[in-house]
Design an enzyme around this catalytic site. Structure first.
Site, mmCIF file in Angstrom:
data_model
loop_
_atom_site.group_PDB
_atom_site.id
_atom_site.type_symbol
_atom_site.label_atom_id
_atom_site.label_comp_id
_atom_site.label_asym_id
_atom_site.label_seq_id
_atom_site.Cartn_x
_atom_site.Cartn_y
_atom_site.Cartn_z
ATOM 1 N N GLY A 54 39.520 28.168 29.204
ATOM 2 C CA GLY A 54 39.531 27.186 30.281
ATOM 3 C C GLY A 54 40.652 26.200 30.051
ATOM 4 O O GLY A 54 41.171 26.104 28.934
ATOM 5 N N CYS A 81 38.896 31.268 23.049
ATOM 6 C CA CYS A 81 39.770 30.104 23.240
ATOM 7 C C CYS A 81 38.944 28.846 23.533
ATOM 8 O O CYS A 81 38.227 28.382 22.650
ATOM 9 C CB CYS A 81 40.801 30.399 24.331
ATOM 10 S SG CYS A 81 42.176 29.234 24.281
ATOM 11 N N TYR A 82 38.984 28.316 24.747
ATOM 12 C CA TYR A 82 38.175 27.128 25.046
ATOM 13 C C TYR A 82 36.700 27.396 24.745
ATOM 14 O O TYR A 82 35.993 26.519 24.241
ATOM 15 C CB TYR A 82 38.354 26.732 26.521
ATOM 16 C CG TYR A 82 37.488 25.572 26.957
ATOM 17 C CD1 TYR A 82 37.886 24.255 26.740
ATOM 18 C CD2 TYR A 82 36.256 25.797 27.578
ATOM 19 C CE1 TYR A 82 37.075 23.194 27.123
ATOM 20 C CE2 TYR A 82 35.446 24.743 27.967
ATOM 21 C CZ TYR A 82 35.855 23.439 27.744
ATOM 22 O OH TYR A 82 35.058 22.388 28.124
ATOM 23 N N HIS A 168 43.274 35.540 22.621
ATOM 24 C CA HIS A 168 42.741 36.221 23.813
ATOM 25 C C HIS A 168 42.706 37.749 23.621
ATOM 26 O O HIS A 168 43.735 38.408 23.754
ATOM 27 C CB HIS A 168 43.614 35.892 25.035
ATOM 28 C CG HIS A 168 43.451 34.482 25.485
ATOM 29 N ND1 HIS A 168 42.501 34.108 26.403
ATOM 30 C CD2 HIS A 168 44.098 33.352 25.119
ATOM 31 C CE1 HIS A 168 42.578 32.801 26.601
ATOM 32 N NE2 HIS A 168 43.531 32.321 25.827
ATOM 33 N N GLU A 170 41.465 39.923 25.580
ATOM 34 C CA GLU A 170 41.537 40.630 26.867
ATOM 35 C C GLU A 170 42.969 40.916 27.299
ATOM 36 O O GLU A 170 43.211 41.730 28.193
ATOM 37 C CB GLU A 170 40.805 39.823 27.953
ATOM 38 C CG GLU A 170 41.462 38.514 28.381
ATOM 39 C CD GLU A 170 41.170 37.323 27.462
ATOM 40 O OE1 GLU A 170 40.760 37.553 26.311
ATOM 41 O OE2 GLU A 170 41.373 36.180 27.887
ATOM 42 N N SER A 222 40.150 50.056 58.657
ATOM 43 C CA SER A 222 41.567 49.712 58.864
ATOM 44 C C SER A 222 42.499 50.768 58.292
ATOM 45 O O SER A 222 43.681 50.792 58.604
ATOM 46 C CB SER A 222 41.864 48.370 58.193
ATOM 47 O OG SER A 222 41.832 48.529 56.785
ATOM 48 N N GLY A 223 41.955 51.613 57.410
ATOM 49 C CA GLY A 223 42.817 52.566 56.716
ATOM 50 C C GLY A 223 43.258 52.009 55.366
ATOM 51 O O GLY A 223 43.904 52.697 54.588
ATOM 52 N N GLY A 224 42.900 50.757 55.075
ATOM 53 C CA GLY A 224 43.162 50.191 53.748
ATOM 54 C C GLY A 224 42.170 50.782 52.742
ATOM 55 O O GLY A 224 41.177 51.403 53.142
ATOM 56 N N VAL A 225 42.445 50.588 51.453
ATOM 57 C CA VAL A 225 41.606 51.218 50.420
ATOM 58 C C VAL A 225 40.140 50.786 50.539
ATOM 59 O O VAL A 225 39.236 51.625 50.509
ATOM 60 C CB VAL A 225 42.101 50.828 49.003
ATOM 61 C CG1 VAL A 225 41.360 51.599 47.942
ATOM 62 C CG2 VAL A 225 43.588 51.019 48.864
ATOM 63 N N ASP A 226 39.918 49.477 50.679
ATOM 64 C CA ASP A 226 38.539 48.985 50.609
ATOM 65 C C ASP A 226 37.691 49.497 51.774
ATOM 66 O O ASP A 226 36.589 50.014 51.567
ATOM 67 C CB ASP A 226 38.512 47.447 50.591
ATOM 68 C CG ASP A 226 39.354 46.884 49.455
ATOM 69 O OD1 ASP A 226 39.624 47.638 48.513
ATOM 70 O OD2 ASP A 226 39.737 45.701 49.527
ATOM 71 N N SER A 227 38.212 49.364 52.994
ATOM 72 C CA SER A 227 37.381 49.802 54.120
ATOM 73 C C SER A 227 37.253 51.328 54.121
ATOM 74 O O SER A 227 36.228 51.874 54.526
ATOM 75 C CB SER A 227 37.912 49.274 55.460
ATOM 76 O OG SER A 227 39.123 49.880 55.822
ATOM 77 N N SER A 228 38.275 52.035 53.636
ATOM 78 C CA SER A 228 38.197 53.501 53.596
ATOM 79 C C SER A 228 37.110 53.971 52.631
ATOM 80 O O SER A 228 36.316 54.858 52.959
ATOM 81 C CB SER A 228 39.535 54.107 53.157
ATOM 82 O OG SER A 228 40.521 53.829 54.111
ATOM 83 N N LYS A 366 39.115 46.368 42.129
ATOM 84 C CA LYS A 366 39.969 47.285 42.900
ATOM 85 C C LYS A 366 40.148 48.639 42.203
ATOM 86 O O LYS A 366 40.075 49.687 42.839
ATOM 87 C CB LYS A 366 41.340 46.621 43.095
ATOM 88 C CG LYS A 366 42.200 47.282 44.135
ATOM 89 C CD LYS A 366 41.848 46.725 45.471
ATOM 90 C CE LYS A 366 42.758 47.103 46.579
ATOM 91 N NZ LYS A 366 42.375 46.390 47.818
#
Ligand code: XMP
Length: 510
Positions: A54, A81-82, A168, A170, A222-228, A366
């Site tokens: 943080g 870290c924090y 870190h 990650e 829409s043809g985007g990844v998420d809606s597809s 994603k």
């Protein structure tokens, strides 16, 4: 299913931590430190908790603190870290300001043998980013690692299973970061490691089948990844009870509308309504050249068209949305149901009556959405589709929009994409496209003088699209694209390459 709680103290890497945990097949969820109660934590039966970094100093009265009773739950905790400094400070140790010995960047860390450091060499490079440091460890802890400047780069209270690390794990610059997280998850929290995004998708399909079969579900595709991916998942669950409405505003890339229709209607047999509304959108955009006005008109018109189609269907039980986990985290830190009001579509339609919103991807990042899409058989062109703005080519045609300009840009853009795909340069840009500038320049063709448009090619490399570098494409690729565009697309006589990074430029020209 084992779960890890990533308790967010405002760190910039909270999502990265959760993704790193999930990569090890352990489910992780992010909650803001002030949006989850002790009893909720207890009831959720987490296998482990990670306190994130943080931006604050633990001494700042406004800095976020945890409820001390969290340490008594018997759940292993790893502070980063924090998060580590907070464990030290609230546990009675001391955190000091290291103005002259702050560490930033790759730092050599020396560790002691410990379960947290299994298979980590005694010395390795870790990523540090701190000014404060733990100067006195609290009672019950021992120092596990040091650096040249930092007397406590890691500490442990094994009896209470509390651990703190200053660096870190990650971040990929921490060479053994993945291993350290692995050790925490498996040596300390004893997770089973049986979580998998694709398995979850199967579970969701079965659950939705029971929940929604026989009820109408509506989704704007829409043809985007998420809606597809959301569409396919719901289709697998409820089949013909799902109706997808695909509003083609005529401003998509060349042949893209047909590709989306073919994929969903013919390959997968999805119940799809395609609305070819190109003329309608163009009609609304006549003589409009201001980018924000273009966006607003397209957003509003999209909703109108969608509503008209939905009204024909009548009452729907559930409206499906392609919300994904980062949307959930960003708006409300996971606390409440989020309705995606994307600038693409300008909010939810208000004349469609529905009982419920269904968000099949709200728990996934994603990359996991892509994994699910691949598992469901979605073509890679859709799974790996580069971002495409909701208002489409309208914001890539500078000035007013006409049918001819759309066709010209579609052709130039398709050539650029074809050339890039064939050349497949070492550094493939994350987004690349053509822009039809509003500038005419003089050219020659044969013996004749021409006065055609200038097309700008844009290619950027980026992780998050918040900042971006222009991609150093090979000259060969640029040369081929330029030759082909000026030869094959009538009306275009000049091609330039955009060498601006973001900031100060944006990715799109408008
Ligand atoms: P900028 O131009 O802001 O773009 O640097 C960053 C990313 O956002 C996309 N973009 C949009 N996406 N509707 C969208 O859905 C829009 O109005 C819009 N404007 C920009 C852009 O393509 C890039 O990926």
């Amino acid at each position: 299913m084992d779960k890890i709680l990533v308790l967010d103290f405002g760190g910039q890497y909270d999502q990265l931590i959760a993704r790193r945990v999930r990569e090890q097949h352990v489910y992780a969820e992010i909650r803001s430190f002030d949006r989850i109660s002790l009893s909720e934590i207890q009831n959720a039966a987490y296998q482990g908790i990670i306190f994130t970094g943080g931006p604050n100093s633990v001494y700042d009265p406004a800095s976020p603190h945890y409820d001390p009773k969290i340490l008594d739950l018997g759940i292993p905790i790893l502070g980063i870290c924090y998060g580590a400094q907070l464990l030290a400070y609230m546990g009675g140790g001391m955190v000091s300001n290291a103005e002259h010995s702050s560490e930033y960047g790759k730092t050599l860390v020396t560790i002691q043998e410990h379960d947290l450091f299994e298979n980590v060499p005694q010395e390795s490079v870790c990523w540090m980013s701190h000014t404060d440091f733990i100067s006195t460890i609290p009672e019950g802890f021992r120092v596990l690692a040091v650096t040249d400047k930092c007397p406590c780069a890691a500490m442990a209270d094994d009896a209470r299973q509390l651990y703190g690390i200053q660096f870190h794990p990650e971040v990929t610059h921490t060479v053994f970061g993945r291993q350290i997280l692995h050790n925490f998850l498996f040596n300390i929290c004893h997770c089973a490691g049986d979580w998998d995004a694709a398995d979850q998708a199967h579970r969701i399909i079965a659950q939705y089948r029971a929940q929604y079969a026989g009820k109408k579900v509506l989704l704007a595709l829409s043809g985007g990844v998420d809606s597809s991916v959301a569409a396919l998942l719901l289709h697998k669950a409820v089949g013909p009870d799902l109706t997808c409405v695909f509003v083609d505003h005529g401003l998509m890339r060349k042949d893209e509308g047909d590709f989306v229709e073919n994929t969903f209607r013919h390959t997968f047999g999805v119940n799809l309504i395609r609305v070819n509304a190109g003329d309608r959108f163009l009609g609304k955009l006549i003589s409009v050249s201001d980018p924000e006005t273009k966006r607003k008109i397209i957003g509003e018109e999209f909703i109108r068209v969608f509503e008209e189609e939905a009204r024909k269907i009548g009452h729907v039980h559930a409206l499906a949305q392609g919300t994904i986990y980062p949307d959930v985290i960003e708006s409300g830190k996971g606390a409440s149901a989020v309705i995606k009001s994307h600038h693409n579509v300008g909010g939810l339609p208000d004349v469609i009556s529905f009982d419920e919103i269904v968000e099949p991807l709200r728990d996934f990042f994603k990359d996991e959405v892509r994994q699910i899409g691949t598992m469901l058989g979605l073509p890679s062109e859709l799974v790996w589709r580069q971002p495409f703005p909701g208002p489409g080519l309208a914001v890539r045609i500078i000035g007013d929009i006409t049918k001819d300009k759309v066709a010209m840009l579609q052709d130039a853009d398709a050539i650029f994409r074809e050339v890039l795909a064939a050349a497949h340069p070492k550094e493939m840009p994350d987004q690349y496209f053509a822009v039809l500038t509003n500038t005419h320049t003089v050219g020659v063709m044969g013996d004749a003088r021409t006065y055609g448009y200038t097309v700008a090619l844009r290619a950027v490399s980026t992780d998050d699209f918040m900042t971006a570098e222009w991609t150093r494409l090979p000259y060969k690729v640029l040369e081929q694209a330029s030759n082909r565009i000026t030869n094959e697309v009538p009306g275009i006589s000049r091609v330039v390459y955009d060498i601006s990074s973001k900031p100060p430029a944006t990715v799109e020209w408008e």
